[in-house]
Structure formats: C-alpha cells, structure tokens
Design an enzyme around this catalytic site. Structure first.
Site, short mmCIF file in Angstrom:
data_model
loop_
_atom_site.label_atom_id
_atom_site.label_comp_id
_atom_site.label_asym_id
_atom_site.label_seq_id
_atom_site.Cartn_x
_atom_site.Cartn_y
_atom_site.Cartn_z
N GLY A 1 0.80 -1.22 0.00
CA GLY A 1 0.00 0.00 0.00
C GLY A 1 0.83 1.26 0.00
O GLY A 1 1.97 1.27 -0.46
N GLU B 1 -5.62 -8.37 -6.18
CA GLU B 1 -5.29 -8.02 -4.81
C GLU B 1 -4.06 -7.09 -4.80
O GLU B 1 -3.03 -7.41 -5.38
CB GLU B 1 -5.01 -9.28 -3.98
CG GLU B 1 -4.87 -9.00 -2.49
CD GLU B 1 -4.56 -10.26 -1.69
OE1 GLU B 1 -4.10 -10.13 -0.55
OE2 GLU B 1 -4.76 -11.37 -2.24
N LEU B 2 -4.16 -5.95 -4.13
CA LEU B 2 -3.14 -4.92 -4.19
C LEU B 2 -1.78 -5.42 -3.68
O LEU B 2 -1.68 -5.98 -2.58
CB LEU B 2 -3.57 -3.70 -3.34
CG LEU B 2 -2.62 -2.50 -3.40
CD1 LEU B 2 -2.56 -1.90 -4.79
CD2 LEU B 2 -3.04 -1.45 -2.37
N ASP B 3 -0.73 -5.24 -4.48
CA ASP B 3 0.65 -5.59 -4.11
C ASP B 3 0.80 -7.05 -3.69
O ASP B 3 1.67 -7.38 -2.88
CB ASP B 3 1.13 -4.68 -2.97
CG ASP B 3 1.16 -3.21 -3.39
OD1 ASP B 3 1.37 -2.95 -4.58
OD2 ASP B 3 0.94 -2.35 -2.53
N ALA B 4 -0.07 -7.91 -4.22
CA ALA B 4 -0.02 -9.32 -3.84
C ALA B 4 0.22 -10.24 -5.03
O ALA B 4 0.13 -11.46 -4.92
CB ALA B 4 -1.32 -9.71 -3.14
#
Lengths: 285, 285, 285, 285
Positions: free
Chosen positions: B202, B227-230
């Site tokens: 994030g 999925e953010l940064d995943a």
C-alpha cells in the site's frame, strides 16, 4: 578501573556535547570514542562515550557518577548509564527444540567471541539437554502448557533472579513471553525471528515466504515487547532464493541467517552499543 | 528465422524432456539452451528451450508449431508458447509524478539495454511530459478521478489496443488498476513497489519502514493482480540502513533500488524468462 | 537402493539430453530432478540427474552403470559418476589454531545439518584438541616444520587412507598443502580463505583489506590446487564495512562470513552438486 | 547564509570536540549534526559538523572563519573547510564510448537527485554527443592519441579552468589521467571501476572475473591517484553470479552496479561527506 563506557540520552538542547566532553576532560578522562545521534523528529539526543582514565590514578566510579549527575546530568536532564567494559553481563538462554542457534551461541561463547556469562539454559523441552551438557552449562527443563504457563514463568523468574541475570536470549524459544516477565526485563529480552520483519510475523514464516514466492528471505533479531514480533529491531540480514529453492532449502538457508543475525545482535547488545527509543534502536558501531 | 524460444508447462509426467528434445532433434533443431523446473508440490513441469535451426534451411515456424502441438504437445498436454527472440515486445509505460523509474527505463532503452519497443507513455498527470519529449516518445495525459476512472481506463485501453501493446510497466503509476484492465493483460502488467513485499504494502512504505525502525529496506517488482501488491514477485533487492538514515535517506536509497529492481524485472520479462504459476514466478536465468 | 544421483560431463553434442533421459526412462527410472549446463566457450556439456527407481523392484546399480556406460556413455563419451544419496562421504578436518570454523563445522554436523562422516581431525598444533574431545572425534596432532613437512604429510596420508577419506576440509589450516598430497585428492580439498578472492590472496588478508580501505570484505571457499588461493571457487559472500570498523572489527565480521561460506560450500560438495572444469565450478542448486 | 558545514581534521588531542562545539555554541550556532572519527593507528581526528545560524541574524562566514581559525583552529592545528550547503559544486563529466553511466548521471541530475552543476561533458570520442545534446549540456570532443595526449590534456585543463570546475567524474572514461592533471585535482577526480577492487584492476575486469569463475562481481568508485585503480575507495557494491551467467551477463549485471555505485559516490562527495586520509576515505552518513 581504567575504562568507562557512558550511554546517555536527553531532550536535544544546545551545548550538550560541549558540556559533557568538557566535564570528562576536566575530570582527567581521555575520550577514546564518542558517537552521538539526534532523533530530530522527537528532538532526543543520544550519545555513547568510551573514556580512558588511566591518567587518573585515584579514579572512583561512584564519585565520578555522582559529580556527573549533579552537574551536567541535572542541567541537561541526562539519563546516563555507566558501564565497566571489563565486566561481561549475565545472559540466560531460553530454547525449545531447534538447536542451530544455541549451538552457535555456545560455540561462539566458548571460543571467546561473545563476552557474556551464561549461568544457565532453560527449555520447555528436554531435547537439547545434551548440548548444555556438552558445553557444561546448567540446563533446567521447565515444561510449559496452557495450564502451567503462569507457574512455569514463576519458576523461570526464580532462576533469573537467583542467577542475577542481566538479559535473556530466546534462541528459538517457541513460547510467547508474558507481559509480567517482559516487565522484569524491558528491552532486555532478545529474540531471533526467522523472517524479514515486519514480513511474516508469527508462526511458520518460511512456509509463508515459500508460498508467497519471495525472492529474498531474511532473519530479524529484536527486543521482545508485548506485541508479538513487533519490538525494536536490532539487526536483520537476508539471502537470495529462487524458484529452484524448495521449502526445505528456505529453512536451511534461513537457519544460517538466524545464527548470524542473532550473534551480531548479541554482540552489539553485550557491548552496550544498542539504545532503544520509541520502539526503534540506535545501534552504534 | 534461425532461432526459436519455446516456453512450456504441463502436468509432470515421465519422459517429457526426452520426447520434447527428441522431437526438436529430429526436426533438425540444435538445443543451445534448456532450463526446466518441476513444482513437486503441484506436480507441474516447466521448461524453457532455445533452439537454433540454422542447419534447417527450409524451417517454417507455423509448420514446426503445428507438428509439435499435434505430436508431443497433445501427448503431454503441453501448454507451449513460441517466440522469435529477434522480435522485441511492445511495452506501454504508465507514470504519475515520480520520475526516477521512467528516466531509468527510457535511458536504458535508449542505450539499447532493454529490448522492447515503447510506443507511448501515459500519465494521470502532465508533469513528466518533458521527459517523454526529451526521449521523443508520444505522451498521453489521461487524468483520473474517482468519477472519471472508468472512462479513463477505456481511453487507456483504446491506446493499448491501437498500439497492439504486449505488456505494461507501471513506473510508479499511483493509481490502482481495475480488474477489467488487468483481465486484458493477465501477468502482463509489471509494477514496482517501493518496499520489501509482503512488508509494507500500500501507500507510503518508506514512512512505514522508517517508523518501524527496520535495518534493511527493499523494492519489489511484481505482476499486477486484483489483490493490491499481492501479485507474483519477479524480482526484489534490498539495501542496509541504520538509525543514521533519516526518512529522506530511506527514500533516496530506496529510489535507486526501485530503478534497479524494475529494470531487472523488465529485462527478464522481455526475454521471456519469467513463467507464472500459482501466484509465483519461475525466473530462468 | 531406490535413489541414484548421476553427475556427468562430455563434449557438447546434439541429442545428449534426449538419449540420456530416454535411457533412464526405458530402464524404469523416474527423473525427479535434472539440471544441466553447457560451457559454450569450451563446448562442454554438464548434467546432474536425480533418479527414483522405486518402481523398479529388481534395480541393480552395477547393472545399470554397466548398461549406461556401454550404450549412451560410450556414444557420447560421457564421463559419469554415480552416487547413492543415502551414503554420506567421509570428511577429514584439518585445523591449526583458529577455532571459529571447526566449531561451526562440528556443531552443524552434530546438529544433523551436514551429511558427512567425520572420522578424525588433524592439526599441526595441539590447541584445539579440547574441541575435538568435546565433540568426541579422534584428534591427531602432527606438528609441521620446514624440516618435517614431508614426513608430516606422509603421516597425514596414512591417516587419510586408513580412514578411507573421501575429501578434506581445511578449516583455517595454516599450512600449504604439497602438490603430492593434492594429487591424491584432486578437487577434493576444500579451503576457506578469509578474503574476497582474487583480492588479497596469501597471508593476513584482513590487514591488507583494512589498509586498502575497502568498503566490503569477503570470504571465499575453493578447491585447493597447486597455485596458492587460485583453485576453483565454490562459494563467496561479503559484508559491508566502513571507516568506523577497526581491524579487529574486520576480523570479527569476517570470521562469521568464513563460517557461513565454508558451511555452504561443504553442503554443496557433500550433495555432489559441484562440478569442476577449467578451474571453475558449476554449482547446481 | 543560515547553514554552514565544517569538515576538519587534525592530530588527535584531548578536548577538541569540547572546544570546537563550545566555540560554535558561543558564536550563536546550533549544531544540528556532528559526526567524528579518530584514526587511532595514525592518531588523526576527523569531524564533520552541520551548524544552523538562523538565530544569529548578523552572521558573517568570513568573520566566523577568521575567528575560528585564530582561536580553536590554531590551538589544535585544525585543517578545516567551510561549505555553504546551498551552493552546489561544479562537476565536469569525462566519457568515452560507454553510455550507461553518463545516462544515469545526467538523468539523476536532471531529476534533481544530484546537487551539482554540470557545465560540460568532454570525450575522446564523438559517439555520445547525442546524449549531451539530449540533456542540453555542452559537449567537447577532444581526441586522445599517444602522440596528442599531452596537448589533449592541456585543452581539457583550459576547459576545467574556464568553467571553474570543482571536481571531475570519469563516467567510464577509458584513458589514463596524467599525474599533471591529477595534481590539479587532488582527490577531486572520481572514477568508476567495473570490478571489486583490488580484484581485477586495469582493463577487461569482467573478462577476468568470468575466467576466474568468481561467484560475486562488483563495482568500485574511487578517487584517482597516480597508481592505476589504487586510489581511495569511496563506495563499492556487488551482485551474485553463477555458472549460468555468461560473460555478457557479467557485463550487463555489472553495468547496473557501476551506475548505482558511481551515483552513490557522487552524492556523498557533493555533500562533502567524504574525507581522504592515508589513501583511505572516511565517509560520513
């Protein structure tokens, strides 16, 4: 005593260094090393000084401490600890079943590379007793269950007090330390966590790292606080991995990192080069 | 065409390598490089092969692909991509206001170190237009607000299709990509995140790292998923920091890491050395 | 025997992989891991294969080796070694007075992290006998002087033969090994050198590194050849230093590197993942 | 002027810090950063101080410098430089044909990450003129041959003096600088060498590293002295390689290291955080 180490912090103000070094100078001390740091965000001043008093034949630590605190100490609201570098601190070793860290700590200690006294080893399992015996260090087996945890910690505390322990190392001790015990050793319990914190806190970090497909794994040594794996970080290091490395490779490569990182943290702590403030560490070289 | 790169995966079975290499051998191909990997946990077989057909004067890719898929491909349920290493992929660059990554990507591309075509740069801010002009690359300013986001992505998609873009690099593009756009470029959107993922996902990871007091910072390049940064990690690297480093130092040291890590990931992707499976990458050297 | 490791090299030719994997396949072997490398400069092909024969109830290594050499081996002039991964090699430990490496080797071995047998330790000084005793390993003190060197090596050789030693580790053994002894153990004597070779070969590398003002120090594990510190490099690692580090710091930081690097090299060698050619190593993961 | 940086060294004596900080304190300066180091082997004291005089409305640098030198300076034989951190130094860029370093230096400078002025670029080849033009910096092509070398350096010197250059960066300038030119810029010519010095000095270090089979390659930025590649080291960094990396991989991975290491050295130098003594550097953070 010929040498004195002073580790201090206080609100940042003008003239601290000048006054402190002046005071030492006037008291026949020769400053052989000084390192300082200012946390500008919180306006806190930190300093570590190594003083040589060999020119001062009648030197008395009590007298010097008293005079220092009365004058400079009071004026700048200095919080200062005084150490004789010749006196090694007493370290208790907590372990469970993993043996790589304890082997390293005991071997390095035995080789004279780690300036501590190790009065005893305590474990919640009997498995590693043979290692304690191999290095001729008293081993106490104190089992821990949900039901007996409080009682077990009371026994541990008795040992810690009986041996006048200065600090504790958790050499892969797989139990959570209660706030009560932490309160007895604030910033004096050193843990090695087998991940690159804050990544993968808690249990099975190597499994999590393997599942996440990271390209670098790490190990972190930190002081234990009430929040799990969230205490002040002393030292970290990493190793590269690739898709070729299986979970077992992660674990083997990581355990060598754990040994290395924990040992560095122990050396820095025992040399009183670590200061803690605001859940962060200042580690002087 | 004289050279062919084949990147394939299939359920792990006996005899895959023998049959594939046999087939190439019988079709007058000389294997100049082969690398393979088996994910034992999921029993998946991956292989990357570089073949030289210069001995085969009448070589036809279509014919070879057809014959391969009919025989070996069908037998082992092989999912195989065929590339001509001579044809560079088309890369779109998304940026916002940070210029360190785009400068590096364009400089390295201009220096011939990055084998891609860069048809255009798109940004939600006009700030970096001067850099695009400096490197003579079309720059499209498509503002993005909560209200206009859907419309903005439609415009972006138009450009991506008009220029027949193969993959996208987010060179510090500070907007979240919608699932719709991701669906058009599965494992073909490369992001650089300025932390050692999964630590500090994030926003503002340098601030978080500074507050946490870590001793090592990092950067991570990964494929963008919902999925953010995943998403699958392609490359990571780190740099040591200490209490002496202020937040601004974290940012400066980190931005150099970002440049380095993103560039490595782009090189590996453009050389088709990255395979994705189960949200992890296999990166052949 | 259910598992077999094959390590081979030969002049690079078309069809090697296909034929070798075919042969194993036809002989009821399941290839669970294969890694190969081609030295294009010298046109040499290297391959390491792990085979599982559990499907083959009446498997005989001798028969398989014979058949393999007769057919594929002869055809491609393959030089192939066959190992049973279940049988650990016998390692002799040579030391002098430094104890950090031997402590680590013995501790890790004792912890089951190093799959070797250690029949004995030999030293030109009696100093470390107490460590051998602590780990219950026979210790032989064979003094070495210019005058007695030849005789000393004869004694060492007697021991090496009596115990059927497979390879030797020089865990900071401060004597030069003669060409005669090296000839008995070609690429089977592993040394740890306390510098980042080829920087600072020979004596006192930490002093030289400190005097040169390097910002990074290292350690190197390599096979011993006639030319001092010039043998094939197996593994290296480094650590950052600064002007704040004194010579003693270089030594302490470096000794931890030595332990780590030597241990990695020993693990790679004992797993037969290291191949030597043209004074370089191929180290399969 | 509100801020002043002081960089000083002198023979180590008692009371230096106290007296210097006292003097600043008495002259209405607030010390916002101080870092010091003592070379015990040579008994030399080094200190870098950042002072804030915003409380001192009528501050005059000349007056302060004079007073300082008269009193503390004379007393401790202090050699002190005074800098206004707001004034960026003038840097000349020397290049030949390799473009990766110059691209990085100009891009980072252009992005405001490198606080210098770049009055001109000089090269012994015309190849990189287009880059200078792209960044709108004057480019001078001064060919160098054995016959014209002396004359060429005279031309270079004219330019250096005409533009009042403070220091020179050799961004992969493939010519040896003569002692005469070095004498004009002692410890003010920064070179990037594409190896981990002192390993592989001189020409073609990547080839040598590849032939030697090292497992780690590096880059070194250092000040130029008469002895080739033997000047004070400012910064070094490394990257891991394996047998899988061909010579071309060594070069590509290494060139990214060169860019990173040179940039760090330039930042440290331009911030006047580097002090040179006894062919070593003290690099304050």
């Amino acid at each position: 005593m010929k040498n004195l180490n002073m580790v201090m912090h206080c609100p940042d103000q003008k003239g601290i260094i000048a006054n402190v070094t002046n005071f030492i100078h006037e008291n026949k001390g020769n400053i052989i090393y000084i390192d300082q740091y200012v946390d500008r965000v919180h306006a806190i001043f930190f300093m570590r000084i190594e003083v040589d008093f060999k020119g001062h034949l009648s030197f008395s630590l009590d007298q010097f401490r008293g005079d220092f605190n009365k004058s400079v100490g009071t004026r700048f609201a200095l919080n200062c600890d005084f150490f004789d570098p010749k006196i090694p601190p007493k370290m208790a070793v907590f372990v469970s079943k993993h043996d790589h860290c304890i082997y390293d700590v005991l071997s390095q200690h035995h080789a004279g590379k780690l300036a501590v006294k190790i009065p005893f080893i305590v474990s919640n399992h009997p498995d590693l007793k043979h290692i304690a015996q191999r290095f001729e260090i008293p081993f106490y087996h104190i089992p821990v269950t949900a039901a007996t945890k409080k009682e077990a910690e009371r026994e541990q505390l008795k040992l810690l007090e009986a041996y006048q322990i200065d600090f504790i190392v958790l050499a892969r001790y797989m139990q959570i330390i209660s706030p009560e015990l932490i309160a007895h050793f604030p910033n004096k319990i050193i843990n090695i966590h087998h991940s690159f914190l804050p990544a993968f806190p808690g249990a099975k970090p190597y499994h999590s790292a393997y599942d996440r497909g990271v390209k670098i794994i790490g190990a972190t040594s930190h002081y234990v606080t009430e929040e799990l794996d969230a205490g002040p970080i002393i030292e970290q290091d990493i190793a590269r991995v690739s898709h070729l490395h299986q979970l077992q490779d992660f674990i083997e490569i990581g355990q060598d990192l754990e040994r290395l990182v924990l040992l560095r943290a122990l050396k820095q702590h025992t040399q009183r080069k670590v200061m803690v403030y605001n859940n962060k560490t200042i580690v002087f070289i």
